[in-house]
Design a protein around this motif. Sequence first.
Motif, mmCIF file in Angstrom:
data_model
loop_
_atom_site.group_PDB
_atom_site.id
_atom_site.type_symbol
_atom_site.label_atom_id
_atom_site.label_comp_id
_atom_site.label_asym_id
_atom_site.label_seq_id
_atom_site.Cartn_x
_atom_site.Cartn_y
_atom_site.Cartn_z
ATOM 1 N N LEU A 103 -1.079 -8.539 -3.226
ATOM 2 C CA LEU A 103 -1.495 -8.186 -2.144
ATOM 3 C C LEU A 103 -0.443 -7.001 -0.971
ATOM 4 O O LEU A 103 -0.808 -6.200 -0.452
ATOM 5 N N LEU A 104 0.821 -7.364 -1.583
ATOM 6 C CA LEU A 104 1.654 -6.766 -0.624
ATOM 7 C C LEU A 104 2.058 -5.044 -1.534
ATOM 8 O O LEU A 104 2.644 -4.381 -1.059
ATOM 9 N N CYS A 105 1.039 -4.505 -2.706
ATOM 10 C CA CYS A 105 1.036 -3.835 -3.499
ATOM 11 C C CYS A 105 2.444 -3.522 -3.911
ATOM 12 O O CYS A 105 2.783 -1.889 -3.609
ATOM 13 N N LEU A 106 3.316 -4.564 -3.667
ATOM 14 C CA LEU A 106 4.286 -4.015 -5.196
ATOM 15 C C LEU A 106 5.326 -3.428 -3.528
ATOM 16 O O LEU A 106 6.342 -2.978 -4.091
ATOM 17 N N GLY A 107 5.098 -3.175 -2.854
ATOM 18 C CA GLY A 107 6.105 -3.112 -1.397
ATOM 19 C C GLY A 107 6.155 -1.505 -1.265
ATOM 20 O O GLY A 107 6.800 -0.920 -0.132
ATOM 21 N N ASN A 108 4.769 -0.552 -1.780
ATOM 22 C CA ASN A 108 4.400 -0.134 -1.605
ATOM 23 C C ASN A 108 3.298 0.287 -0.189
ATOM 24 O O ASN A 108 2.899 -0.324 0.359
ATOM 25 N N GLU A 109 3.833 0.962 1.174
ATOM 26 C CA GLU A 109 3.057 1.337 2.175
ATOM 27 C C GLU A 109 2.317 2.460 1.943
ATOM 28 O O GLU A 109 2.901 3.220 1.085
ATOM 29 N N TYR A 110 1.068 2.244 2.836
ATOM 30 C CA TYR A 110 -0.170 3.405 2.265
ATOM 31 C C TYR A 110 1.151 5.037 3.219
ATOM 32 O O TYR A 110 1.714 4.530 4.026
ATOM 33 N N ASP A 111 1.189 6.008 2.721
ATOM 34 C CA ASP A 111 1.782 7.277 3.270
ATOM 35 C C ASP A 111 0.668 8.119 2.987
ATOM 36 O O ASP A 111 -0.081 8.940 1.671
ATOM 37 N N PRO A 112 0.350 8.775 4.368
ATOM 38 C CA PRO A 112 -1.265 9.577 4.114
ATOM 39 C C PRO A 112 -0.922 11.331 2.595
ATOM 40 O O PRO A 112 -1.884 11.601 2.982
ATOM 41 N N GLU A 113 0.651 11.397 2.693
ATOM 42 C CA GLU A 113 0.775 12.577 2.077
ATOM 43 C C GLU A 113 0.849 12.360 0.845
ATOM 44 O O GLU A 113 0.941 13.595 -0.136
ATOM 45 N N VAL A 114 0.694 10.588 0.093
ATOM 46 C CA VAL A 114 1.012 10.549 -0.891
ATOM 47 C C VAL A 114 -1.167 10.679 -1.493
ATOM 48 O O VAL A 114 -0.439 10.848 -2.411
ATOM 49 N N TYR A 115 -1.145 9.443 -1.084
ATOM 50 C CA TYR A 115 -2.750 9.037 -1.103
ATOM 51 C C TYR A 115 -3.636 9.740 -0.181
ATOM 52 O O TYR A 115 -3.869 9.853 0.678
ATOM 53 N N GLU A 116 -4.847 10.276 -0.690
ATOM 54 C CA GLU A 116 -5.985 11.313 -0.560
ATOM 55 C C GLU A 116 -6.623 10.347 0.883
ATOM 56 O O GLU A 116 -7.240 10.706 2.168
ATOM 57 N N SER A 117 -6.416 8.674 0.484
ATOM 58 C CA SER A 117 -7.158 8.026 1.328
ATOM 59 C C SER A 117 -6.853 6.592 1.468
ATOM 60 O O SER A 117 -6.123 6.308 0.899
ATOM 61 N N GLU A 118 -6.675 5.750 2.939
ATOM 62 C CA GLU A 118 -6.685 4.611 2.666
ATOM 63 C C GLU A 118 -7.671 3.858 1.297
ATOM 64 O O GLU A 118 -7.203 2.794 0.355
ATOM 65 N N SER A 119 -8.745 4.103 0.975
ATOM 66 C CA SER A 119 -9.016 3.604 -0.723
ATOM 67 C C SER A 119 -9.061 3.767 -1.348
ATOM 68 O O SER A 119 -8.698 3.074 -1.841
ATOM 69 N N ALA A 120 -8.212 5.000 -1.712
ATOM 70 C CA ALA A 120 -7.450 5.365 -2.736
ATOM 71 C C ALA A 120 -6.330 4.695 -3.087
ATOM 72 O O ALA A 120 -5.686 4.152 -3.868
ATOM 73 N N TYR A 121 -5.660 4.772 -1.964
ATOM 74 C CA TYR A 121 -4.333 3.945 -1.570
ATOM 75 C C TYR A 121 -4.561 2.349 -2.220
ATOM 76 O O TYR A 121 -3.935 1.299 -3.456
ATOM 77 N N GLU A 122 -5.883 1.455 -1.586
ATOM 78 C CA GLU A 122 -5.900 0.812 -1.753
ATOM 79 C C GLU A 122 -6.586 0.185 -3.321
ATOM 80 O O GLU A 122 -6.511 -0.556 -3.848
ATOM 81 N N ALA A 123 -7.391 1.721 -3.678
ATOM 82 C CA ALA A 123 -8.052 1.508 -5.075
ATOM 83 C C ALA A 123 -6.225 1.271 -6.030
ATOM 84 O O ALA A 123 -6.156 0.325 -7.182
ATOM 85 N N SER A 124 -5.358 1.922 -5.884
ATOM 86 C CA SER A 124 -3.386 2.021 -6.865
ATOM 87 C C SER A 124 -3.338 0.475 -6.738
ATOM 88 O O SER A 124 -2.222 0.313 -8.053
ATOM 89 N N CYS A 125 -3.231 -0.062 -5.137
ATOM 90 C CA CYS A 125 -2.619 -1.564 -5.793
ATOM 91 C C CYS A 125 -3.744 -2.183 -6.698
ATOM 92 O O CYS A 125 -2.930 -3.511 -7.111
ATOM 93 N N ARG A 126 -5.227 -1.891 -6.370
ATOM 94 C CA ARG A 126 -5.494 -3.374 -7.587
ATOM 95 C C ARG A 126 -5.606 -2.845 -9.056
ATOM 96 O O ARG A 126 -6.230 -3.276 -10.277
ATOM 97 N N GLN A 127 -4.550 -1.481 -9.955
ATOM 98 C CA GLN A 127 -4.867 -1.256 -11.224
ATOM 99 C C GLN A 127 -4.713 -2.203 -12.286
ATOM 100 O O GLN A 127 -3.403 -3.437 -11.646
ATOM 101 N N THR A 128 -4.640 -2.616 -13.310
ATOM 102 C CA THR A 128 -5.108 -3.660 -13.418
ATOM 103 C C THR A 128 -4.531 -3.420 -15.193
ATOM 104 O O THR A 128 -3.978 -3.618 -16.558
ATOM 105 N N THR A 129 -3.553 -1.817 -15.133
ATOM 106 C CA THR A 129 -3.124 -1.385 -16.633
ATOM 107 C C THR A 129 -1.987 -2.306 -17.573
ATOM 108 O O THR A 129 -1.226 -2.813 -16.146
ATOM 109 N N LEU A 130 -1.530 -2.071 -18.442
ATOM 110 C CA LEU A 130 -0.265 -2.871 -18.686
ATOM 111 C C LEU A 130 1.122 -2.703 -17.753
ATOM 112 O O LEU A 130 2.229 -3.924 -17.705
#
Length: 727
Positions: free
Chosen positions: A194-221
């Motif tokens: 839920l804290l996205c491992l401490g990463n906050e939304y940055d419009p210069e890094v993520y295309e959109s808020e949905s892309a940011y939220e998707a990165s927070c929900r990744q399930t890779t090893l």
Amino acid sequence: MSDSGRRPPRLTATRSAPRKGRAGKGSGKNGARSRKPAARKTVKKAPSRRATPRRRGPAGAVLAFVWRLVWGFTWRVSLIVALMIGGGVAYYYSTLPGMQELLDGRPRGSVTMLDREGTVFAWRGAQFGGAVTAGSVSPHLKHAVIATEDKRFYMHPGVDPIGIAGAIRINLSEGRGPLEGHGGSTITQQTAKLLCLGNEYDPEVYESESAYEASCRQTTLWRKIREALYAMAMEAKYSKDEILSIYLNRAYMGGGAYGAEAAAQRFFGKPAAAVDPAEAAMLAGLLTAPTALAPTNNLQRSRDRAAVVVRLMEDQGYLTQAQAAQALSEPAGLSEAAEARAGGYFADWLMSSTPEYLTRDTTEDVVIRTTLDQRIQEAAEEALVHVFETKVREGSEAQAAIVVMSADGAVRAMVGGRKLRVSGVFNRATQANRQTGSAFKPFVYATALELGWHHDDVVVDEPITIDIPGSGPWSPENYSDNFYGPVTLTEALARSLNIPAVKISEQVGRENVRSVASDFGLESDLADGPALALGASESTLLEMTGAYAGILNGGSAVTPYGIVDLRLKGDDEPLIDNTGGGIRERVIREEAARELIYMMEKVVSQGTGQRARLEGREAAGKTGTTQAARDAWFVGFTSDYVAGVWMGYDDNTPLTGVTGGGLPAEIWRETMLRVHEGLEPRPLPMLRPPPRPETSRQTPRDTRPGDVGETVLEQVLQELFGGGGRR
């Protein structure tokens, strides 16, 4: 003598030679041992067993070598891994802020809507009811979350190997990958996510808020490894109850509610500290799939999930058998505001008609005090349902919309379609631009009255032909295909005669008619040709109802409004203030408005709108039916409220046997009967001329040729189709 020069005697006895038989060699007669000394032999001392090296074969030597190699590698790698874990945990530990800073993690703010009495009836956006802690919420809620999400929460260091192993086993047994499906995540790990491992939304890094939220929900090893390190850092930084508090505040729980407090208020109308076992179980059950399980989406599905949670709580000792039985027999229900879901069409209208930065895109919590009267809203909904259930054939896809407002433009109720208690759908009251038909005619007569005409002036209803440049000749016809000769303006309006309306519009000037209609609030593009008088222009039901409100209030235009005031939560000064109402500039004189109301009252008492009559209460209005009956209208008012009804098909399919004086008038009547329950009748603010004798220019109704008119036609349709036609 001195013994100083002598060697010390041996302390070890000389070893005797073994004897052979009773008398060995050299024995005397008597078998005595010979005293002749035997030769001294050197005896080697046997080596100690411990000091003796054990000789191994080739296989043993290889095994020993391999063991030494594996052990050396293992402890070195373990040391490196331990150092890396420690370093990762230490790094994340250093980035963690204070617990209080993590409680509100919504991406956007919220909108809370209050009705005219100050009662919450709708929420929108990311609702946050306020910070709670694991100690301040109901113990039932705390236990329900632990029983459902992480029963070993107070025993593990942030990562639960037993839970992970069980999840992998379930995933593999169900044919999925080890990391697909069940994750075995602890509450701490879920909080880290839920804290996205401490990463906050940055419009210069993520295309959109949905892309940011998707990165927070990744399930890779790799993501899981980082998540585990972050979780262990949280365990080192915060107490268990602090971690649980963060989770209870940040978790999305459906219905736009973030956190336990907002969800408890959203669904049950009470604080999180007051929820009972059944309600706690429902809230905890939402955590697995908040949107799908939200009780505002599917109450039964939410209750089924809550029943599973209740049994888990009983199994783990959080509920007694009696408490569990009661929670199962009396499942949680929704508050009135939750029953209304998100405020329906009215709330949709407010959200779309208010600046986005204060509603849909707000980053603050906004409170809107509205004009909605929930009693009137319920009355309109009941009326619509009643008419469609009793007067419309089953399976019909015809739609209808209703707007009720006060004379100053304050909208009290809005129904945008037959499907009630919804949000985010097409609103026919505000979004459907439809031809108005004869419902437009009052603005033709308003123009004439403003220019000096009177209700009893006469116009001849006769065949006419108008040459339209670029289109050729045009000959309007009455709905009944009959002509009535000389008629007063009042009679022409009451019978909804087309030819008199066109003749008056042409005489007073189309531009003047367009100007009056526009000033009253009909802002859609108005027709240029002579068909303007017959409602060839399009408008919304909200605009039409607002324009009629201007007639009721004495001729001043109104702006339909739903917001009384809007302010940021906690602020005293509003950002938007409509407490003065929606009345704007005067369009026609008050005398002209009173005369027009008199004419419109005759529409209801004697003309095409008789099915809208209210026993013991004066009402005025106008019917409207467009070409080929694609739209049917009735808009009218009493001294207290204005209401508009539209009926038709979304795809413009013609209605069968339905005119504005039929089903729309009946919906209007059923609505107003419910709206006025308990209200003392008040007279309309209209002209009340003295009775006048018949003149030669007025032919008696019973002798005038073709006097069937629209009223009689309506009666015939009623006999043929029942209730004015079924469609």
